[in-house]
Design a protein around this motif. Sequence first.
Motif, mmCIF file in Angstrom:
data_model
loop_
_atom_site.group_PDB
_atom_site.id
_atom_site.type_symbol
_atom_site.label_atom_id
_atom_site.label_comp_id
_atom_site.label_asym_id
_atom_site.label_seq_id
_atom_site.Cartn_x
_atom_site.Cartn_y
_atom_site.Cartn_z
ATOM 1 N N THR A 99 23.599 -26.153 77.511
ATOM 2 C CA THR A 99 23.263 -27.426 76.889
ATOM 3 C C THR A 99 23.193 -27.261 75.391
ATOM 4 O OG1 THR A 99 20.950 -26.919 77.271
ATOM 5 C CG2 THR A 99 22.018 -28.345 78.877
ATOM 6 N N SER A 100 24.342 -26.977 74.809
ATOM 7 C CA SER A 100 24.407 -26.833 73.366
ATOM 8 C C SER A 100 24.212 -28.195 72.740
ATOM 9 C CB SER A 100 25.765 -26.261 72.948
ATOM 10 O OG SER A 100 25.867 -24.934 73.334
ATOM 11 N N ASN A 150 26.335 -33.237 76.872
ATOM 12 C CA ASN A 150 25.471 -32.417 76.024
ATOM 13 C C ASN A 150 25.857 -30.943 76.004
ATOM 14 O OD1 ASN A 150 23.645 -33.494 74.273
ATOM 15 N ND2 ASN A 150 21.842 -32.835 75.402
ATOM 16 N N SER A 151 27.054 -30.626 76.506
ATOM 17 C CA SER A 151 27.520 -29.243 76.495
ATOM 18 C C SER A 151 28.715 -29.118 75.565
ATOM 19 C CB SER A 151 27.928 -28.794 77.901
ATOM 20 O OG SER A 151 26.813 -28.784 78.766
ATOM 21 N N LEU A 152 28.700 -28.092 74.750
ATOM 22 C CA LEU A 152 29.800 -27.854 73.833
ATOM 23 C C LEU A 152 31.050 -27.479 74.623
ATOM 24 C CD1 LEU A 152 30.843 -27.470 70.924
ATOM 25 C CD2 LEU A 152 29.975 -25.123 71.020
ATOM 26 N N ARG A 174 20.346 -18.902 72.077
ATOM 27 C CA ARG A 174 20.771 -17.537 72.383
ATOM 28 C C ARG A 174 21.994 -17.512 73.294
ATOM 29 N NH1 ARG A 174 16.912 -14.143 75.005
ATOM 30 N NH2 ARG A 174 18.289 -12.450 74.400
ATOM 31 N N SER A 175 22.147 -18.522 74.152
ATOM 32 C CA SER A 175 23.347 -18.568 74.987
ATOM 33 C C SER A 175 24.586 -18.749 74.125
ATOM 34 C CB SER A 175 23.242 -19.705 76.007
ATOM 35 O OG SER A 175 23.162 -20.956 75.352
ATOM 36 N N TYR A 176 24.472 -19.569 73.083
ATOM 37 C CA TYR A 176 25.597 -19.758 72.172
ATOM 38 C C TYR A 176 25.878 -18.482 71.387
ATOM 39 C CZ TYR A 176 28.474 -21.370 68.328
ATOM 40 O OH TYR A 176 29.494 -21.498 67.424
#
Length: 589
Positions: A99-100, A150-152, A174-176
């Motif tokens: 959810t970037s 809402n996700s890149l 941190r996921s990104y």
Amino acid sequence: MPPTTPYAGKFSSCAPYGNNNNNHPQPQSPYRSNSVPKPGRENVYNGAFSAADNPYDVPQHHGAYRSASVSSVTAKEHRYVSENPYSSPPPHSPRQHSTSCPGRAYRHTTSSSSGSEQSCRNNNATAMAKARLYGHGITASYGEMCYHDNSLVSASLEALIQHLVPTVDYYPDRSYVFTFLLSSRLFLHPYELMTRVCHLCVEQQRSGDALLDKIRFREVAPKLVQLLTEWTETFPYDFRDERMMRCLKDMTHHVARGDEYSWRAMQQMTQRLIKRLSALGQYEEAVAALNAVAMERPASLKSKQGSAQRNDVLSVCDDPFVLAQQLTHIELDRLSFIGPEEFIQTFAMKDPLENHKGFFRKRKTSNLEAYVNWFNRLSYLVATEICMPVKKKHRARIIEFFIDVAQECFNIGNFNSLMAIITGMNMSPVARLKKTWNKVNTDKFEILEHQMDPSSNFSNYRTALRGATQRSETAHSSQEKIVIPFFSLLIKDIYFLNEGCASRLPNGHINFEKLWELAKQVSEFLVWRQVICPFDRDRRILQYLVTTPVFSEDELHLASYESEGPENNMEKDSRRSLRSSLLHRENRS
């Protein structure tokens, strides 16, 4: 007797092989009921197996992603760092579609960045006007970044780099961070990325007032240090490039001028990094030394009389469970040194600066290649041990022993050693020993072959792997946490994921959905490799497994013909040719 393995009720423990075990009672198959007839060896894959009886066959978890670290991450991408910005938790695993949040448009900054960078930050109202209904979700564009639900999903390379740069009031999810640091090497060198990120982080704090600039950089320094800490902890091998180390040293000097606390954190981070790189160097030297020892003996095939005096695996370890434990030690040791970036660098673009020389410059996938070589060595070791003995009775006993070792590997969750053993036993020099196989009860071997059956894209194995993964998540002991995948298939999955999806879209954007998927595959591996092997080490067994000489393919075929003579003219011609070529090779050496 060693402690029972997990699922001991499914597979009973195996007795030591000090004596001939031909009459040893075979355990009930965990994969089929008593009412199901045993399939013949020729149609072993056609048998009907009860999924409920498979100890690893559990309902697939419906969560898009499995990682203990995922649940702890906030759903919003822009967030403030924790009280201790220098803590270095385990590498984060991105979600199926992280959810970037496009909330980066709300960042307040007065930095002088490019127009594309400004559009990522300040055009929230315009972006919201562009939002539109698409399928069952919402697709929206924010400058050069596109989101779905809402996700890149895609962005320009410049926007992705800017998205990685922390500011006073923003730190990337941190996921990104993990996903982009992992896959950015498909598009640019890690050194170039680090140079640009550090430059942007410094430049966007400039206001023209030296005192104000120092205050602003002091505020952003902890977040920059946190980003570099995540980079060095998760991708330390990037810093074998001396240019990366120089850049890190330059940033340390820059941080020292503004914030002593951040400078000390940088110093500690660098010390941990050097320690990790030193351990890697020692590991690579040890592997090279072990391989050299294994190659010391003459390559020529010894006579049957000479081989009878050679130590075999049963003289070193006659307990299948203990040998499976030692194999697990080797697997986890070697897994722990594989960098996550090696999976991506296997098919990344060729580095235009490949000829650059430096102290930290090494081959980019050497640890991954060393692990694949270990699989091949274990397969050849199994075949060598079976073909070596003079007596048929001894060969049959070794076959049964390795079947039980493979069974124990399955119970432990060591699928890589399991597949290596099956591969070795299916090599043609071993498979042709019909008189030897007639003395072996093959029930358990057929079960294990069925479990690793490559049909339907290894569907049986994948079901077992999911079960082992779920067991690991709910483990009550360190032994239950062990999951060692069939590594060659993992590499194949990542390769086809990369080849099957375009890295760039027609509009020139990076396909970030593909990057999420690559990160998903690799981050699961990171969880598996962090497990500490709970079994006691037996140095004598370990030394034997990694250094004892193994036959080449030609030597295996000749040893097989010496064990059981040729059955037709083709095999006779093959034996004659092998003897001649090996004798010629020996004379030349």
